[in-house]
Design an enzyme around this catalytic site. Structure first.
Site, PDB file in Angstrom:
ATOM      1  N   GLY A  29       0.843  -1.202   0.000  1.00  0.00           N
ATOM      2  CA  GLY A  29       0.000   0.000   0.000  1.00  0.00           C
ATOM      3  C   GLY A  29       0.877   1.250   0.000  1.00  0.00           C
ATOM      4  O   GLY A  29       2.095   1.172   0.138  1.00  0.00           O
ATOM      5  N   THR A  31       1.295   3.646   2.137  1.00  0.00           N
ATOM      6  CA  THR A  31       2.030   3.992   3.360  1.00  0.00           C
ATOM      7  C   THR A  31       3.230   3.060   3.536  1.00  0.00           C
ATOM      8  O   THR A  31       4.357   3.507   3.743  1.00  0.00           O
ATOM      9  CB  THR A  31       1.104   3.914   4.597  1.00  0.00           C
ATOM     10  N   ALA A  87      -2.900   0.348   7.011  1.00  0.00           N
ATOM     11  CA  ALA A  87      -4.241  -0.191   7.280  1.00  0.00           C
ATOM     12  C   ALA A  87      -5.270   0.789   6.728  1.00  0.00           C
ATOM     13  O   ALA A  87      -4.986   1.961   6.512  1.00  0.00           O
ATOM     14  CB  ALA A  87      -4.462  -0.383   8.783  1.00  0.00           C
ATOM     15  N   ASP A  88      -6.470   0.245   6.489  1.00  0.00           N
ATOM     16  CA  ASP A  88      -7.555   1.112   6.016  1.00  0.00           C
ATOM     17  C   ASP A  88      -8.309   1.731   7.176  1.00  0.00           C
ATOM     18  O   ASP A  88      -8.791   2.854   7.090  1.00  0.00           O
ATOM     19  CB  ASP A  88      -8.518   0.281   5.151  1.00  0.00           C
ATOM     20  N   GLY A  99      -6.857  -4.597   3.354  1.00  0.00           N
ATOM     21  CA  GLY A  99      -7.254  -5.326   2.161  1.00  0.00           C
ATOM     22  C   GLY A  99      -7.932  -4.514   1.090  1.00  0.00           C
ATOM     23  O   GLY A  99      -8.309  -5.026   0.045  1.00  0.00           O
ATOM     24  N   GLU A 107      -0.761 -10.533   3.467  1.00  0.00           N
ATOM     25  CA  GLU A 107      -0.485  -9.642   4.604  1.00  0.00           C
ATOM     26  C   GLU A 107      -0.794 -10.347   5.914  1.00  0.00           C
ATOM     27  O   GLU A 107      -0.005 -10.355   6.852  1.00  0.00           O
ATOM     28  CB  GLU A 107      -1.323  -8.363   4.502  1.00  0.00           C
ATOM     29  N   LYS A 125      -7.205   7.379   9.200  1.00  0.00           N
ATOM     30  CA  LYS A 125      -7.588   5.957   9.264  1.00  0.00           C
ATOM     31  C   LYS A 125      -8.208   5.594  10.617  1.00  0.00           C
ATOM     32  O   LYS A 125      -8.696   4.479  10.796  1.00  0.00           O
ATOM     33  CB  LYS A 125      -6.368   5.069   9.019  1.00  0.00           C
TER      34      LYS A 125
HETATM   35  O1  DER Z   1      -4.554  -3.263   1.251  1.00  0.00           O
HETATM   36  C1  DER Z   1      -3.991  -3.097   2.336  1.00  0.00           C
HETATM   37  O2  DER Z   1      -4.147  -3.847   3.294  1.00  0.00           O
HETATM   38  C2  DER Z   1      -3.183  -1.845   2.547  1.00  0.00           C
HETATM   39  O3  DER Z   1      -2.186  -2.034   3.531  1.00  0.00           O
HETATM   40  C3  DER Z   1      -4.142  -0.776   3.017  1.00  0.00           C
HETATM   41  O4  DER Z   1      -4.758  -1.287   4.113  1.00  0.00           O
HETATM   42  C4  DER Z   1      -3.469   0.537   3.349  1.00  0.00           C
HETATM   43  O5  DER Z   1      -3.167   1.114   2.157  1.00  0.00           O
HETATM   44  P1  DER Z   1      -2.677   2.645   2.118  1.00  0.00           P
HETATM   45  O6  DER Z   1      -1.424   2.699   2.966  1.00  0.00           O
HETATM   46  O7  DER Z   1      -2.401   2.877   0.652  1.00  0.00           O
HETATM   47  O8  DER Z   1      -3.785   3.500   2.658  1.00  0.00           O
END
Ligand code: DER
Length: 239
Positions: A29, A31, A87-88, A99, A107, A125
């Site tokens: 992702g 981050t 994480a979202d 996810g 993950e 988040k």
């Molecule tokens: O898909 C995932 O699990 C990613 O880690 C997501 O949860 C976080 O993505 P981001 O850092 O682009 O917001």
């Protein structure tokens, strides 16, 4: 500060936990991407040595390769020292939704094998409890009869006004949208709730009992540290 600058601040703070010789879970992702970049930079500068990365997606695998981070996998390293991932959603108990980028299975496997799992987020988040945002709760399902599985998932959460939608990707083949396919060749059904889903452990167990389900995006009791970057600074919360 932009959201991406906050993500970078959280990521760089997490990498301060990385020590030479560690076996690391590398997240996926936007981050986690900053954290992987930072690890590569410190290796190049000689400030970090002998780390091994276990990527959580093909995308992170490619990024780590391009940075010269030595890579391995869970078969060779069934126990990892530290994973860093985004994480979202993060709730006050450090439960996560992950996810929405589609990488939840690898993950969860990698992060479940780590002694420490550091989550890195910007303050957007943070939620009071997960599953209440009305945003997607991803569930990885086998492609075989996915409609059957999606219906059973929807029925599980009938009283929460659940809507189950197959995740599609942008590519169109003769104008028809195609299903998003995960690194593992599976599909993702996103669940949308109108009401709180109640006890998360019960919800998790009931989802995983469905034979066509591979994994879901609730990461319960897995994170050991959450690093939040906000306008007012960075906070680090430990389990
Ligand atoms: O898909 C995932 O699990 C990613 O880690 C997501 O949860 C976080 O993505 P981001 O850092 O682009 O917001």
């Amino acid at each position: 500060l932009t959201q991406d600058e906050l993500k970078k601040i959280a990521a760089y703070k997490a990498v301060e936990f990385v020590e030479s010789g560690m076996v690391l879970g590398l997240g996926t992702g936007s981050t986690a991407c900053h954290a992987v970049d930072r690890i590569g930079e410190l290796l190049r500068q000689g400030k970090l040595k002998n780390v091994i990365g276990v990527p959580t997606s093909k995308k992170t695998h490619e990024q780590a390769l391009s940075l010269g981070i030595p890579l391995s996998d869970l078969d060779s390293h069934p126990v990892l020292d530290l994973a860093i991932d985004g994480a979202d959603e993060v709730d006050t108990e450090m439960n996560l939704v992950k996810g929405r980028g589609g990488s939840l299975l690898r993950e969860k496997m990698v992060e479940g094998a780590c002694k420490k799992f550091v989550v890195i987020v910007d303050e957007s988040k943070l939620v009071p409890y997960i599953g209440g945002s009305g945003l997607a709760m991803p569930v990885e399902v086998v492609p075989f009869c996915w409609k059957f599985t999606a219906k059973r998932l929807k029925d599980l959460f009938e009283d929460c006004g659940c809507v189950a939608k197959l995740r599609t990707c942008c590519e169109k083949i003769n104008k028809k949208e195609q299903p998003f396919v995960t690194d593992n060749g599976n599909y993702i059904v996103d669940l949308y709730f109108k009401k709180d889903i109640g006890d998360l452990k019960i919800a998790s167990d009931s989802i995983l009992r469905l034979a066509g389900v591979v994994e879901h995006g609730m990461f319960l009791d897995m994170a050991t540290t959450v690093i939040v970057a906000g306008e007012l600074g960075v906070t680090i919360k430990n389990k």
